[in-house]
Write a protein that holds these residues in place. Structure first.
Motif, mmCIF file in Angstrom:
data_model
loop_
_atom_site.group_PDB
_atom_site.id
_atom_site.type_symbol
_atom_site.label_atom_id
_atom_site.label_comp_id
_atom_site.label_asym_id
_atom_site.label_seq_id
_atom_site.Cartn_x
_atom_site.Cartn_y
_atom_site.Cartn_z
ATOM 1 N N LYS A 176 5.379 -51.728 -54.117
ATOM 2 C CA LYS A 176 5.174 -50.554 -53.987
ATOM 3 C C LYS A 176 6.506 -49.756 -54.106
ATOM 4 O O LYS A 176 7.344 -49.779 -53.093
ATOM 5 N N VAL A 177 6.985 -49.205 -55.151
ATOM 6 C CA VAL A 177 8.202 -48.315 -55.194
ATOM 7 C C VAL A 177 7.971 -46.954 -55.051
ATOM 8 O O VAL A 177 7.398 -46.368 -55.758
ATOM 9 N N PRO A 178 8.464 -46.562 -53.853
ATOM 10 C CA PRO A 178 8.379 -44.859 -53.539
ATOM 11 C C PRO A 178 8.880 -44.118 -54.795
ATOM 12 O O PRO A 178 10.204 -44.265 -55.010
ATOM 13 N N ILE A 179 8.385 -42.925 -54.832
ATOM 14 C CA ILE A 179 8.729 -41.914 -56.090
ATOM 15 C C ILE A 179 8.332 -40.744 -55.645
ATOM 16 O O ILE A 179 7.382 -40.417 -55.230
ATOM 17 N N CYS A 180 9.411 -39.763 -55.564
ATOM 18 C CA CYS A 180 9.045 -38.257 -55.459
ATOM 19 C C CYS A 180 9.287 -37.379 -56.712
ATOM 20 O O CYS A 180 10.441 -37.673 -57.048
#
Length: 336
Positions: A36-40
């Protein structure tokens, strides 16, 4: 469900969206595991589009912490256009505090253009170059020396054969207000994020913002100022978000690092003692340091000398070295 990379992001939606890039990777503990790669995403109407990323290497913290702050602080009402934030691009490496991913040994900044059916690092590189980078005008990838290197605060762009795009890249590099900046030339097939940005039609800007596997007051201030300056130069924000407004800084001094002879490498196992400091001006033939063999105390230490003149750009932090380790790099001052 076992291949590729998935997400549920709407890149045209206004407001702030927090989500993940999900990469399937079956492991012993969890057969349906996903990285899971966090992205905003932060968007407010039409305007410039910039991607800010860090954690390309997991042990380079200035960008990771600064972008985490930005995720929390950036209000869509403050911006014009779109800001995409990847604080921990290579999540497994960040969690393990390593340069490369422990899942597959992948060095993300040597993995582009990647493979959509490859290892997690390769899949992520492919998604970034083929899907995410083309959605943005500018890619800003924040690096540092990591746990093994000390590095001068230095902005970076890769050479672009399009003169207008190259000129714009150098202009944006200068707006970061870094003490130094240099243009790398790794060729059209460059496996780095900057090479990928160029192939994707975006302008890539990067830099080295510290090192040593830690952060300091100074390196965090430099990173915050660079992020604010870039967003302001692009017209994304009108006022600083991360750092107080400051007066004009000294012009960025441009350097060139283009030849293997500008590096000083170990040729055997040993222990390196430097004779010069980071940022020192040195000349060809000058003493760079001494190489000790603690397993042969009957042997005198070996004097090592620079092959080229210039400014000491980086040095290895670990005293013990193996053959092939880079001990120091010397960059040549230039005018562009």
């Amino acid at each position: 469900m076992h291949t590729g990379l998935s997400h549920t992001l709407d890149f045209d939606r206004d407001g702030k969206t927090l989500g993940h890039l999900s990469i399937p990777f079956s492991i012993d503990r969890s057969p349906y595991f996903q990285v899971k790669v966090p992205i905003c995403l932060v968007r407010n109407g039409e305007g410039p589009s910039v991607l800010l990323m860090a954690g390309n290497h997991g042990d380079e913290y200035e960008g990771e912490l600064s972008l985490a702050k930005l995720v929390r602080r950036l209000d869509p009402k403050q911006i014009k256009g779109r800001v995409t934030i990847l604080p921990m691009a290579n999540v497994p490496a960040v969690i393990a505090a390593k340069r490369c991913s422990p899942l597959d040994g992948g060095n993300l900044n040597r993995a582009f253009p990647g493979d959509p059916s490859g290892t997690p690092t390769s899949r992520l590189a492919n998604f970034l170059e083929m899907e995410l980078f083309p959605r943005h005008d500018v890619i800003f990838d924040i690096h540092s020396g990591g746990t093994s290197m000390e590095h001068l605060p230095t902005a970076l762009v890769e050479h672009n054969t399009d003169p207008d795009r190259h000129r714009r890249g150098v202009e944006l590099m200068r707006t970061l207000s870094m003490p130094y900046g240099f243009v790398a030339d790794n060729g059209q097939a460059s496996p780095t994020s900057m090479g990928a940005a160029r192939r994707a039609g975006a302008i890539g800007v990067s830099g080295e913002f510290g090192g040593g596997g830690t952060v300091t007051v100074d390196t965090m201030e430099i990173t915050a100022r660079a992020l604010d300056a870039l967003m302001a130069a692009l017209g994304v924000v009108e006022a600083p978000v991360l750092a107080p407004a400051t007066g004009p800084s000294a012009p960025t001094r441009l350097l060139s690092l283009s030849r293997h002879s500008q590096g000083l490498d170990a040729t055997s196992r040993g222990w390196f003692e430097p004779a010069v400091r980071l940022g020192d001006s040195v000349t060809s033939g000058q003493l760079a340091g001494w190489y000790h063999d603690l397993e042969r105390l009957d042997l005198a230490e070996q004097a090592l000398h620079f092959l080229e003149s210039g400014i000491v750009l980086s040095r290895r932090l670990h005293t013990m070295c193996e053959a092939g380790d880079c001990l120091m790099q010397v960059a040549e001052p230039v005018d562009w």
